[in-house]
Design an enzyme around this catalytic site. Structure first.
Site, short mmCIF file in Angstrom:
data_model
loop_
_atom_site.label_atom_id
_atom_site.label_comp_id
_atom_site.label_asym_id
_atom_site.label_seq_id
_atom_site.Cartn_x
_atom_site.Cartn_y
_atom_site.Cartn_z
N GLU A 37 1.02 -1.23 0.02
CA GLU A 37 0.02 0.07 0.12
C GLU A 37 0.70 1.35 0.05
O GLU A 37 1.95 1.27 0.63
CB GLU A 37 -0.95 -0.06 1.34
CG GLU A 37 -2.09 -0.98 1.23
CD GLU A 37 -2.96 -0.90 2.43
OE1 GLU A 37 -2.74 -0.18 3.01
OE2 GLU A 37 -4.01 -1.63 2.14
N GLN A 95 -12.53 7.61 -21.10
CA GLN A 95 -13.79 6.89 -20.95
C GLN A 95 -14.96 7.64 -20.35
O GLN A 95 -15.40 7.81 -19.29
CB GLN A 95 -13.69 5.85 -20.09
CG GLN A 95 -12.60 4.48 -20.70
CD GLN A 95 -12.29 3.84 -19.61
OE1 GLN A 95 -11.58 3.93 -18.48
NE2 GLN A 95 -12.51 2.45 -19.91
N ASP A 165 -7.83 14.35 -36.81
CA ASP A 165 -9.06 13.99 -37.65
C ASP A 165 -9.65 15.44 -37.59
O ASP A 165 -9.10 16.35 -37.06
CB ASP A 165 -10.28 13.19 -36.99
CG ASP A 165 -10.11 13.31 -35.37
OD1 ASP A 165 -10.39 14.57 -34.96
OD2 ASP A 165 -10.31 12.67 -34.49
N LYS A 189 -10.35 9.82 -41.76
CA LYS A 189 -10.39 8.14 -41.28
C LYS A 189 -11.61 7.62 -41.84
O LYS A 189 -12.68 8.24 -41.88
CB LYS A 189 -10.51 8.17 -39.83
CG LYS A 189 -9.05 8.62 -39.03
CD LYS A 189 -9.22 8.69 -37.47
CE LYS A 189 -7.90 9.06 -36.77
NZ LYS A 189 -7.91 9.07 -35.43
N ARG A 191 -13.34 4.00 -41.59
CA ARG A 191 -13.41 2.61 -40.84
C ARG A 191 -14.02 1.53 -41.47
O ARG A 191 -15.15 1.92 -41.87
CB ARG A 191 -13.96 2.68 -39.48
CG ARG A 191 -13.83 1.51 -38.54
CD ARG A 191 -14.42 1.74 -37.21
NE ARG A 191 -13.46 2.65 -36.50
CZ ARG A 191 -12.25 2.63 -35.80
NH1 ARG A 191 -11.95 1.25 -35.98
NH2 ARG A 191 -11.55 3.36 -35.20
#
Length: 291
Positions: A37, A95, A165, A189, A191
């Site tokens: 720890e 995220q 981009d 780009k 895809r």
């Protein structure tokens, strides 16, 4: 009085910021208990009592997140008058939504944890400014991309600044403007599948010209190395890569060199061998008004 304190991963940047603001840099010891720890200890707890404390800590790992929370608690325990948490690089920040049902919004989770121990938060070039809304109170984003121009050679030939981009063209424009010369464009780009992405420069002719590829973060370098390879197929001059956050995980650095990159330049939001310029001036512009 304002006092700067650093987490272990951001010591060089904290020092540069303390010099820029002309305020003390207080000492902190970092260690681990036998069970693994983390442990932090202020060298002089009395120095922070009733003072404004600026904590500087990038959170590129789970340990770095925990260390920052411990440091926040330590200065609160020592009686700091106010706490400002500066996050040069925010881990888990990309995220910003649940990608599938049942998954967390990771940026929100870590923002909530950090918010509990601070009065204000400053984040350098978050992946999306909307991430700052997850903090309570809302964090202040700082755009430090302009400092990247200071690392570039002064003799670029008819330079072109390319963003990854169209949505990130402002990043290329910021670096180009700070450099004082150059055209801006972006990669397109297409895809074809989850793993097959075709990358081409948009419209600009790169033959014989020096190109600076700009991005907010380089993680594995996979997409960028493919983009650089396309540039060399078009007889580009030299290719330089710049990014605010040089994460450069695993073999990213060598991958870019093999693709034909002349040099990689990053800032000290993540302290790496390619960290050639500091974001301290950009942070000082935001933080220095409240000394």
């Amino acid at each position: 009085m304002t006092i700067i304190m650093s987490a272990s991963a951001s010591q060089a940047l904290a020092g540069a910021l303390a010099r820029k603001l002309e305020v003390p840099l207080a000492g902190v010891d970092y260690d681990r208990f036998p069970d693994g720890e983390l442990f932090v200890s202020l060298n002089d707890p009395e120095i922070v009592r009733d003072e404004r404390v600026i904590l500087v800590g990038s959170t590129a790992s789970s340990d770095a997140h925990i260390e920052l929370l411990l440091l926040q608690d330590a200065v609160r325990e020592a009686g700091a008058g106010s706490v400002v948490t500066v996050i040069p690089y925010m881990g888990y920040g990309r995220q910003d939504k649940a990608f599938e049902e049942g998954q967390p919004v990771s940026a929100r989770a870590v923002a909530r944890a950090i918010s509990t121990g601070t009065d204000d938060v400053v984040v350098v070039n978050p992946h999306e400014d909307a991430v700052c809304d997850f903090f309570e109170p809302r964090a202040t984003p700082v755009d430090a991309a302009g400092v990247l121009a200071g690392a570039l050679p002064a003799d670029l030939t008819d330079p072109v600044f390319l963003s990854p981009d169209s949505g990130a063209i402002e990043l290329a424009e910021t670096v180009s403007k700070a450099y004082g010369d150059g055209e801006t464009d972006y990669f397109e780009k297409v895809r074809h599948s989850g793993t097959d992405v075709e990358i081409t420069p948009s419209d600009v002719d790169v033959a014989g010209r020096d190109v600076v590829v700009t991005d907010d973060i380089i993680a594995t370098g996979g997409t960028m190395s493919e983009a650089v390879s396309v540039l060399h197929e078009r007889d580009v001059g030299r290719v330089f890569v710049t990014c605010v956050h040089p994460l450069l995980a695993r073999s990213a650095h060598s991958r870019l060199v093999r693709a034909g990159v002349e040099a990689i330049y990053g800032t000290d939001t993540l302290e790496r061998p390619v960290s050639r310029v500091s974001v301290a001036p950009a942070l000082a512009d935001v933080l220095g008004t409240e000394q």
